[in-house]
Design a protein around this motif. Structure first.
Motif, PDB file in Angstrom:
ATOM      1  N   PRO A  77       0.738  -1.432  -0.209  1.00 36.81           N
ATOM      2  CA  PRO A  77       0.140   0.156  -0.020  1.00 36.81           C
ATOM      3  C   PRO A  77       0.600   1.194   0.043  1.00 36.81           C
ATOM      4  CG  PRO A  77      -0.866  -1.531   1.611  1.00 36.81           C
ATOM      5  CD  PRO A  77       0.503  -2.245   1.183  1.00 36.81           C
ATOM      6  N   VAL A  78       0.424   2.263  -1.023  1.00 39.96           N
ATOM      7  CA  VAL A  78       1.301   3.343  -1.039  1.00 39.96           C
ATOM      8  C   VAL A  78       1.375   4.203   0.206  1.00 39.96           C
ATOM      9  CG1 VAL A  78       1.324   5.729  -2.241  1.00 39.96           C
ATOM     10  CG2 VAL A  78       1.001   3.608  -3.393  1.00 39.96           C
ATOM     11  N   ALA A  79       0.213   4.454   0.976  1.00 34.97           N
ATOM     12  CA  ALA A  79       0.227   5.248   2.132  1.00 34.97           C
ATOM     13  C   ALA A  79       1.164   4.668   3.304  1.00 34.97           C
ATOM     14  CB  ALA A  79      -1.159   5.214   2.724  1.00 34.97           C
ATOM     15  N   LEU A  80       0.998   3.219   3.258  1.00 39.11           N
ATOM     16  CA  LEU A  80       1.951   2.442   4.175  1.00 39.11           C
ATOM     17  C   LEU A  80       3.485   2.629   3.984  1.00 39.11           C
ATOM     18  CD1 LEU A  80       2.520   0.436   6.616  1.00 39.11           C
ATOM     19  CD2 LEU A  80       2.209  -1.295   5.086  1.00 39.11           C
ATOM     20  N   VAL A  81       3.689   2.540   2.573  1.00 38.67           N
ATOM     21  CA  VAL A  81       5.224   2.907   2.453  1.00 38.67           C
ATOM     22  C   VAL A  81       5.529   4.298   2.328  1.00 38.67           C
ATOM     23  CG1 VAL A  81       6.601   2.856   0.211  1.00 38.67           C
ATOM     24  CG2 VAL A  81       5.026   1.012   0.749  1.00 38.67           C
ATOM     25  N   ASP A  82       4.742   5.197   2.138  1.00 41.26           N
ATOM     26  CA  ASP A  82       5.154   6.746   2.112  1.00 41.26           C
ATOM     27  C   ASP A  82       5.332   6.867   3.817  1.00 41.26           C
ATOM     28  OD1 ASP A  82       5.469   8.941   1.317  1.00 41.26           O
ATOM     29  OD2 ASP A  82       3.613   9.646   2.105  1.00 41.26           O
ATOM     30  N   GLU A  83       4.499   6.495   4.698  1.00 39.36           N
ATOM     31  CA  GLU A  83       4.575   6.592   6.065  1.00 39.36           C
ATOM     32  C   GLU A  83       5.793   6.080   6.558  1.00 39.36           C
ATOM     33  OE1 GLU A  83       3.931   8.293   9.800  1.00 39.36           O
ATOM     34  OE2 GLU A  83       3.046   8.704   7.873  1.00 39.36           O
ATOM     35  N   LYS A  86       8.675   8.246   5.936  1.00 37.84           N
ATOM     36  CA  LYS A  86       8.748   9.383   6.660  1.00 37.84           C
ATOM     37  C   LYS A  86       9.118   8.932   8.052  1.00 37.84           C
ATOM     38  CE  LYS A  86       5.322  11.995   4.085  1.00 37.84           C
ATOM     39  NZ  LYS A  86       4.011  12.429   4.430  1.00 37.84           N
ATOM     40  N   GLN A  87       8.826   7.868   8.573  1.00 36.34           N
ATOM     41  CA  GLN A  87       9.554   7.395  10.091  1.00 36.34           C
ATOM     42  C   GLN A  87      10.904   7.227  10.156  1.00 36.34           C
ATOM     43  OE1 GLN A  87       7.557   7.625  12.810  1.00 36.34           O
ATOM     44  NE2 GLN A  87       5.759   8.255  11.597  1.00 36.34           N
ATOM     45  N   ASN A  88      11.321   6.837   8.845  1.00 36.98           N
ATOM     46  CA  ASN A  88      12.889   6.640   8.719  1.00 36.98           C
ATOM     47  C   ASN A  88      13.526   7.835   8.268  1.00 36.98           C
ATOM     48  OD1 ASN A  88      13.597   3.463   9.568  1.00 36.98           O
ATOM     49  ND2 ASN A  88      11.595   3.837   8.538  1.00 36.98           N
ATOM     50  N   GLY A  89      12.795   8.968   8.208  1.00 35.74           N
ATOM     51  CA  GLY A  89      13.700  10.307   7.895  1.00 35.74           C
ATOM     52  C   GLY A  89      13.831  10.328   6.306  1.00 35.74           C
ATOM     53  N   ALA A  93      12.590  11.169  -3.182  1.00 36.73           N
ATOM     54  CA  ALA A  93      12.606  10.245  -3.922  1.00 36.73           C
ATOM     55  C   ALA A  93      14.212   9.821  -4.008  1.00 36.73           C
ATOM     56  CB  ALA A  93      12.015  10.073  -5.019  1.00 36.73           C
ATOM     57  N   THR A  94      15.235  10.497  -4.525  1.00 32.64           N
ATOM     58  CA  THR A  94      16.373  10.537  -4.858  1.00 32.64           C
ATOM     59  C   THR A  94      17.145   9.543  -3.732  1.00 32.64           C
ATOM     60  OG1 THR A  94      16.492  12.326  -6.115  1.00 32.64           O
ATOM     61  CG2 THR A  94      18.431  11.270  -5.411  1.00 32.64           C
ATOM     62  N   ASP A  95      16.800   9.967  -2.400  1.00 33.62           N
ATOM     63  CA  ASP A  95      17.456   9.269  -1.330  1.00 33.62           C
ATOM     64  C   ASP A  95      16.790   7.837  -1.297  1.00 33.62           C
ATOM     65  OD1 ASP A  95      18.566  11.592  -0.586  1.00 33.62           O
ATOM     66  OD2 ASP A  95      17.353  12.279   0.942  1.00 33.62           O
ATOM     67  N   ILE A  96      15.698   7.648  -1.592  1.00 35.87           N
ATOM     68  CA  ILE A  96      14.818   6.403  -1.317  1.00 35.87           C
ATOM     69  C   ILE A  96      15.435   5.412  -2.437  1.00 35.87           C
ATOM     70  CG2 ILE A  96      12.717   5.294  -1.560  1.00 35.87           C
ATOM     71  CD1 ILE A  96      11.339   7.738  -0.293  1.00 35.87           C
ATOM     72  N   HIS A  97      15.591   6.181  -3.629  1.00 37.46           N
ATOM     73  CA  HIS A  97      15.955   5.353  -4.646  1.00 37.46           C
ATOM     74  C   HIS A  97      17.363   4.820  -4.289  1.00 37.46           C
ATOM     75  CE1 HIS A  97      13.004   5.752  -8.046  1.00 37.46           C
ATOM     76  NE2 HIS A  97      12.471   5.827  -7.078  1.00 37.46           N
ATOM     77  N   ILE A 107      13.378  -3.790   5.311  1.00 37.15           N
ATOM     78  CA  ILE A 107      12.177  -3.115   5.985  1.00 37.15           C
ATOM     79  C   ILE A 107      10.758  -3.480   5.496  1.00 37.15           C
ATOM     80  CG2 ILE A 107      11.323  -0.769   5.897  1.00 37.15           C
ATOM     81  CD1 ILE A 107      14.025   0.177   5.576  1.00 37.15           C
ATOM     82  N   PHE A 108      10.547  -4.117   4.297  1.00 30.51           N
ATOM     83  CA  PHE A 108       9.097  -4.125   3.824  1.00 30.51           C
ATOM     84  C   PHE A 108       8.594  -5.646   3.457  1.00 30.51           C
ATOM     85  CE2 PHE A 108      10.180   0.202   2.484  1.00 30.51           C
ATOM     86  CZ  PHE A 108       9.085   0.887   3.135  1.00 30.51           C
ATOM     87  N   GLY A 109       9.741  -6.300   3.398  1.00 30.56           N
ATOM     88  CA  GLY A 109       9.750  -7.840   3.038  1.00 30.56           C
ATOM     89  C   GLY A 109       9.151  -8.081   1.722  1.00 30.56           C
ATOM     90  N   ALA A 110       9.162  -7.215   0.712  1.00 28.55           N
ATOM     91  CA  ALA A 110       8.678  -7.306  -0.493  1.00 28.55           C
ATOM     92  C   ALA A 110       9.659  -8.212  -1.429  1.00 28.55           C
ATOM     93  CB  ALA A 110       8.448  -6.037  -1.031  1.00 28.55           C
ATOM     94  N   ASP A 111       9.327  -8.918  -2.328  1.00 29.23           N
ATOM     95  CA  ASP A 111      10.132  -9.693  -3.237  1.00 29.23           C
ATOM     96  C   ASP A 111      10.843  -8.937  -4.130  1.00 29.23           C
ATOM     97  OD1 ASP A 111       9.262 -12.182  -2.119  1.00 29.23           O
ATOM     98  OD2 ASP A 111       7.444 -12.290  -3.389  1.00 29.23           O
ATOM     99  N   ALA A 112      10.440  -7.671  -4.568  1.00 31.32           N
ATOM    100  CA  ALA A 112      11.003  -6.830  -5.692  1.00 31.32           C
ATOM    101  C   ALA A 112      10.507  -5.408  -5.610  1.00 31.32           C
ATOM    102  CB  ALA A 112      10.556  -7.296  -7.042  1.00 31.32           C
TER     103      ALA A 112
END
Length: 222
Positions: A77-83, A86-89, A93-97, A107-112
């Motif tokens: 879920p986008v809202a969960l990912v975004d939050e 944010k909780q991790n500072g 988008a550049t920093d996240i990528h 962190i998320f346990g996703a496959d890809a």
């Protein structure tokens, strides 16, 4: 001598035509790594916005999960990912990528993860027309190994199928003025971004995304 040259040109012309036609065909994408990884869940990262429009990232981000879910994947879920970011500072988008795939997996346990770049977003104005164009590209990365599983590009505009018939120069000028007013006062880019997102991430198209495990087509393609 001239006759000999003309004969050689006549012989070469069909070969050149065949080569020209062959070069227009898209090179089939190699899905070997994709099929081996068999991702079930996808984390879509906030898109990198390379356009001057500040709303581009949120507009595209709000629409890219739908075609992936329709293709048969569980999408975080986008809202969960975004939050969570944010909780991790992490709010850029550049920093996240730039985060390591293994860290995203932790962190998320996703496959890809799906990395998306927005290259064009918004209206381009000329004397005779005003066109909204959205152009995006993406890559799917295995979060366990860092392997790129798939890449793709797509674009859409609000001028597709417009043949500008009738009205002459005056009609074209009036139509352009009306479109400029509409494009500047309403968010015409958002629905166009939806079309581009569907073209980019829908499964089943040539060199497009493969179907996920929740799709009836999954067993057929594997």
């Amino acid at each position: 001598m001239m006759q000999r040259i003309l004969k050689m040109m006549a012989c070469l012309a069909p070969a050149m035509l065949v080569v020209g036609c062959a070069s227009n065909k898209p090179v089939p994408f190699d899905y070997t790594a994709f099929k081996a990884a068999k991702p079930r869940s996808i984390l879509v990262l906030p898109p990198l916005n390379n356009s001057p429009e500040v709303n581009a990232s949120r507009s595209v981000y709000a629409q890219v999960t739908y075609p992936l879910a329709e293709a048969g994947y569980y999408v975080m879920p986008v809202a969960l990912v975004d939050e969570t970011f944010k909780q991790n500072g992490l709010t850029v988008a550049t920093d996240i990528h730039a985060l390591a795939p293994a860290k995203l997996n932790e962190i998320f346990g996703a496959d890809a993860a799906m990395y998306i770049d927005i290259n064009k977003y918004g209206a381009t104005y000329t004397v005779l027309d005003s066109v909204v164009v959205v152009s995006v590209q993406a890559k799917l990365v295995d979060l366990k190994t860092g392997t790129v599983l798939w890449t793709g590009t797509a674009s859409a505009s609000n001028n597709e199928g417009n043949n500008n018939s009738g009205g002459g120069l005056i009609g074209a000028l009036v139509a352009a003025a009306v479109k400029q007013v509409i494009n500047s006062t309403t968010d015409q880019s958002h629905p166009v971004a939806g079309v581009a997102s569907m073209r980019l991430l829908s499964a089943g198209s040539a060199n497009g995304m493969l179907y996920g495990p929740r799709s009836p087509q999954y067993s057929i393609q594997h």
